[in-house]
Motif scaffolding. Sequence first.
Motif, PDB file in Angstrom:
ATOM      1  N   VAL A 301     -31.640 -23.632   8.051  1.00 53.66           N
ATOM      2  CA  VAL A 301     -31.451 -23.208   9.438  1.00 53.66           C
ATOM      3  C   VAL A 301     -30.062 -23.699   9.835  1.00 53.66           C
ATOM      4  O   VAL A 301     -29.845 -24.897  10.034  1.00 53.66           O
ATOM      5  CB  VAL A 301     -32.536 -23.775  10.375  1.00 53.66           C
ATOM      6  N   GLN A 302     -29.113 -22.771   9.887  1.00 53.34           N
ATOM      7  CA  GLN A 302     -27.711 -23.106  10.150  1.00 53.34           C
ATOM      8  C   GLN A 302     -27.452 -22.974  11.638  1.00 53.34           C
ATOM      9  O   GLN A 302     -27.485 -21.892  12.192  1.00 53.34           O
ATOM     10  CB  GLN A 302     -26.821 -22.159   9.339  1.00 53.34           C
ATOM     11  N   ASN A 303     -27.195 -24.131  12.288  1.00 52.39           N
ATOM     12  CA  ASN A 303     -27.039 -24.160  13.737  1.00 52.39           C
ATOM     13  C   ASN A 303     -25.798 -24.950  14.133  1.00 52.39           C
ATOM     14  O   ASN A 303     -25.819 -25.749  15.064  1.00 52.39           O
ATOM     15  CB  ASN A 303     -28.307 -24.770  14.375  1.00 52.39           C
ATOM     16  N   TRP A 304     -24.697 -24.749  13.388  1.00 56.51           N
ATOM     17  CA  TRP A 304     -23.425 -25.348  13.785  1.00 56.51           C
ATOM     18  C   TRP A 304     -23.023 -24.804  15.155  1.00 56.51           C
ATOM     19  O   TRP A 304     -23.452 -23.717  15.548  1.00 56.51           O
ATOM     20  CB  TRP A 304     -22.322 -24.995  12.786  1.00 56.51           C
ATOM     21  N   TYR A 305     -22.163 -25.532  15.871  1.00 58.48           N
ATOM     22  CA  TYR A 305     -21.714 -25.064  17.183  1.00 58.48           C
ATOM     23  C   TYR A 305     -20.995 -23.713  17.020  1.00 58.48           C
ATOM     24  O   TYR A 305     -20.058 -23.583  16.229  1.00 58.48           O
ATOM     25  CB  TYR A 305     -20.777 -26.100  17.820  1.00 58.48           C
ATOM     26  N   PRO A 306     -21.444 -22.669  17.767  1.00 63.54           N
ATOM     27  CA  PRO A 306     -20.893 -21.318  17.561  1.00 63.54           C
ATOM     28  C   PRO A 306     -19.665 -20.979  18.400  1.00 63.54           C
ATOM     29  O   PRO A 306     -19.145 -19.867  18.311  1.00 63.54           O
ATOM     30  CB  PRO A 306     -22.069 -20.423  17.995  1.00 63.54           C
ATOM     31  N   GLY A 307     -19.192 -21.936  19.209  1.00 65.70           N
ATOM     32  CA  GLY A 307     -18.130 -21.619  20.162  1.00 65.70           C
ATOM     33  C   GLY A 307     -18.747 -21.209  21.493  1.00 65.70           C
ATOM     34  O   GLY A 307     -19.943 -20.945  21.589  1.00 65.70           O
ATOM     35  N   ASP A 308     -17.913 -21.152  22.550  1.00 64.90           N
ATOM     36  CA  ASP A 308     -18.456 -20.790  23.859  1.00 64.90           C
ATOM     37  C   ASP A 308     -18.493 -19.271  24.028  1.00 64.90           C
ATOM     38  O   ASP A 308     -18.148 -18.518  23.118  1.00 64.90           O
ATOM     39  CB  ASP A 308     -17.680 -21.479  24.988  1.00 64.90           C
ATOM     40  N   GLU A 309     -18.889 -18.825  25.223  1.00 59.25           N
ATOM     41  CA  GLU A 309     -19.052 -17.383  25.455  1.00 59.25           C
ATOM     42  C   GLU A 309     -17.725 -16.627  25.426  1.00 59.25           C
ATOM     43  O   GLU A 309     -17.699 -15.396  25.332  1.00 59.25           O
ATOM     44  CB  GLU A 309     -19.762 -17.130  26.795  1.00 59.25           C
ATOM     45  N   ASN A 310     -16.581 -17.375  25.472  1.00 62.48           N
ATOM     46  CA  ASN A 310     -15.261 -16.742  25.387  1.00 62.48           C
ATOM     47  C   ASN A 310     -14.648 -16.854  23.997  1.00 62.48           C
ATOM     48  O   ASN A 310     -13.482 -16.509  23.794  1.00 62.48           O
ATOM     49  CB  ASN A 310     -14.317 -17.364  26.420  1.00 62.48           C
ATOM     50  N   GLY A 311     -15.421 -17.367  23.046  1.00 60.11           N
ATOM     51  CA  GLY A 311     -14.934 -17.479  21.671  1.00 60.11           C
ATOM     52  C   GLY A 311     -14.098 -18.714  21.415  1.00 60.11           C
ATOM     53  O   GLY A 311     -13.395 -18.799  20.400  1.00 60.11           O
ATOM     54  N   LYS A 312     -14.162 -19.700  22.305  1.00 60.55           N
ATOM     55  CA  LYS A 312     -13.352 -20.907  22.154  1.00 60.55           C
ATOM     56  C   LYS A 312     -14.124 -21.962  21.366  1.00 60.55           C
ATOM     57  O   LYS A 312     -15.285 -22.241  21.667  1.00 60.55           O
ATOM     58  CB  LYS A 312     -13.002 -21.446  23.537  1.00 60.55           C
ATOM     59  N   GLY A 313     -13.484 -22.566  20.374  1.00 63.77           N
ATOM     60  CA  GLY A 313     -14.127 -23.615  19.578  1.00 63.77           C
ATOM     61  C   GLY A 313     -15.090 -23.044  18.546  1.00 63.77           C
ATOM     62  O   GLY A 313     -15.091 -21.851  18.243  1.00 63.77           O
ATOM     63  N   GLY A 314     -15.921 -23.920  17.999  1.00 63.72           N
ATOM     64  CA  GLY A 314     -16.892 -23.496  16.982  1.00 63.72           C
ATOM     65  C   GLY A 314     -16.490 -23.921  15.593  1.00 63.72           C
ATOM     66  O   GLY A 314     -15.350 -24.290  15.326  1.00 63.72           O
ATOM     67  N   ILE A 315     -17.452 -23.870  14.688  1.00 64.25           N
ATOM     68  CA  ILE A 315     -17.247 -24.290  13.297  1.00 64.25           C
ATOM     69  C   ILE A 315     -16.858 -23.091  12.439  1.00 64.25           C
ATOM     70  O   ILE A 315     -17.428 -22.009  12.567  1.00 64.25           O
ATOM     71  CB  ILE A 315     -18.538 -24.935  12.733  1.00 64.25           C
ATOM     72  N   TYR A 316     -15.871 -23.286  11.559  1.00 62.53           N
ATOM     73  CA  TYR A 316     -15.549 -22.302  10.518  1.00 62.53           C
ATOM     74  C   TYR A 316     -16.369 -22.687   9.286  1.00 62.53           C
ATOM     75  O   TYR A 316     -16.140 -23.746   8.693  1.00 62.53           O
ATOM     76  CB  TYR A 316     -14.058 -22.324  10.183  1.00 62.53           C
ATOM     77  N   ASN A 317     -17.295 -21.830   8.922  1.00 61.72           N
ATOM     78  CA  ASN A 317     -18.317 -22.173   7.932  1.00 61.72           C
ATOM     79  C   ASN A 317     -18.078 -21.383   6.637  1.00 61.72           C
ATOM     80  O   ASN A 317     -18.447 -20.217   6.533  1.00 61.72           O
ATOM     81  CB  ASN A 317     -19.699 -21.832   8.527  1.00 61.72           C
ATOM     82  N   PHE A 318     -17.412 -22.009   5.660  1.00 61.88           N
ATOM     83  CA  PHE A 318     -17.078 -21.345   4.394  1.00 61.88           C
ATOM     84  C   PHE A 318     -17.855 -22.034   3.268  1.00 61.88           C
ATOM     85  O   PHE A 318     -17.498 -23.131   2.840  1.00 61.88           O
ATOM     86  CB  PHE A 318     -15.579 -21.420   4.123  1.00 61.88           C
ATOM     87  N   VAL A 319     -18.925 -21.384   2.813  1.00 63.40           N
ATOM     88  CA  VAL A 319     -19.883 -22.052   1.922  1.00 63.40           C
ATOM     89  C   VAL A 319     -20.110 -21.242   0.643  1.00 63.40           C
ATOM     90  O   VAL A 319     -20.211 -20.021   0.688  1.00 63.40           O
ATOM     91  CB  VAL A 319     -21.228 -22.247   2.660  1.00 63.40           C
ATOM     92  N   THR A 320     -20.201 -21.950  -0.476  1.00 65.72           N
ATOM     93  CA  THR A 320     -20.544 -21.333  -1.762  1.00 65.72           C
ATOM     94  C   THR A 320     -21.882 -21.904  -2.227  1.00 65.72           C
ATOM     95  O   THR A 320     -21.994 -23.108  -2.469  1.00 65.72           O
ATOM     96  CB  THR A 320     -19.464 -21.619  -2.822  1.00 65.72           C
TER      97      THR A 320
END
Length: 513
Positions: A301-320
């Motif tokens: 269950v991947q629940n990293w911070y997605p950024g706010d409603e304006n697209g500010k912030g959040g995690i860049y999730n690059f996984v292998t």
Amino acid sequence: MADQTAEQTGPTETVVKEGVDQETVDAVREAGSYKYGWQTDIEMDYAPKGLTEDIVRLISSKNEEPQWMTDWRLEAYARWLTKKEPDWAMVDYPEIDFQDQFYYARPKSMEVKPKSLDEVDPKLLATYEKLGIPLKEQMILAGVEGAEDAPAEGRKVAVDAVFDSVSVGTTFQAELKKAGVIFCSISEAIREHPELVKKYLGSVVPVSDNFYATLNSAVFSDGSFVYVPPGVRCPMELSTYFRINAENTGQFERTLIIADKGSYVSYLEGCTAPQRDTSQLHAAVVEIIAEEDAEVKYSTVQNWYPGDENGKGGIYNFVTKRADCRGDRSKVMWTQVETGSAVTWKYPSCILRGDDSQGEFYSIAITNNWQQADTGTKMIHLGKNTKSRIVSKGISAGHAQNTYRGLVSMHPKATNARNFTQCDSLLIGSTCGAHTVPYIEVKNNSARVEHEATTSKVDEDQLFYCRARGMDEEEAVALVVNGFCKDVLQALPMEFAMEAQQLVAISLEGSVG
């Protein structure tokens, strides 16, 4: 704390109807926000910012690794310098400055292992409590001697908690050891079980596999190690909880799971991060080896911070993530619910090497506001009579873009191989996008591949039916979406199924109206 401030300064005021208690109002407010967006204010030990050979050596030194592991990292770093960041995924984000990151961050209180609760940093204990980890497990995560003998309540799930760059601790190790199961942090495994790590590390995801996997190989800090011996059914589910806390740090965990002949293990993974205006990097690698007649279930269950409603912030999730079904009749099942991250680039895959081996992939990927996800799977059929099943559900809302990218490859020796793929996309609103990019390669005339794909909008008749029965529009959408996702939700272990169902609803907050 970020989420509390948001509640106090929100643009709209909650109108409380007569007869509704304050507890209910607070619960609704919490559900409508990212409830793990708080930060633990704790003294940290950082490596200098940036990435050099010296930083790689420092990470290895902090983990007290042998020379062969340091050399392995340095080789990966040298290869990473020659690689280019991939640009083929359907995601768009500002260029990442890889020299403007901290690659190692550890709570200073973890330099010496505490022997009693009195010695544990109270802020760390408070973090465990906020993340919902029971007191019994708190004691063991804090490393308190004798805590293993305390009575456990409810169903047992062994937990490895990773806080920034370190594993804070692993629960139920003694009980698992009685069954022969090794469950510990990857750094501990490198020191205590070098023969297993040397044999399997990098054997499924090679050091030079891709840009982010190579970066991970050079700088991975901690993560989980699992070994289940021949013929053993793991006596409890294993779980790892990843928490990014420090600012300007990346998290680069490495997970290695080995299921020996005839064994079985179920592994759960969860993750959260603070709510910040700046983006942070997460580049993980997961390797699974399933030997003859072994079975592995891996649920996320991947629940990293997605950024706010304006697209500010959040995690860049690059996984292998990749599994190698090496033995005959081995089986691996990936199940994932992706609701977080500003950008997701992730393709859990199976190499079906053994005859009669099976791979399954069940996925829900939800993007809302300005989130972007390019995710899917690869099923590589090498052995005879191999089978794979792919069920992917993508939901887009707001201005989000959601891409399913999948590969099914039937190799020349994959006699009578079978695949079934079902890829469904659901659009909520008129400004989001859903994209499907399937690749199908068949090099054996006896192989069979089935691919079904649908794209649809939320059915207005269904919404009307729900609203006519007293639901508001967001409740109606959540109900429709949960029905759309039921095939995947049913594949999740009980521990995650309820949480995932709630996350689906919360992730779509504000998507209608």
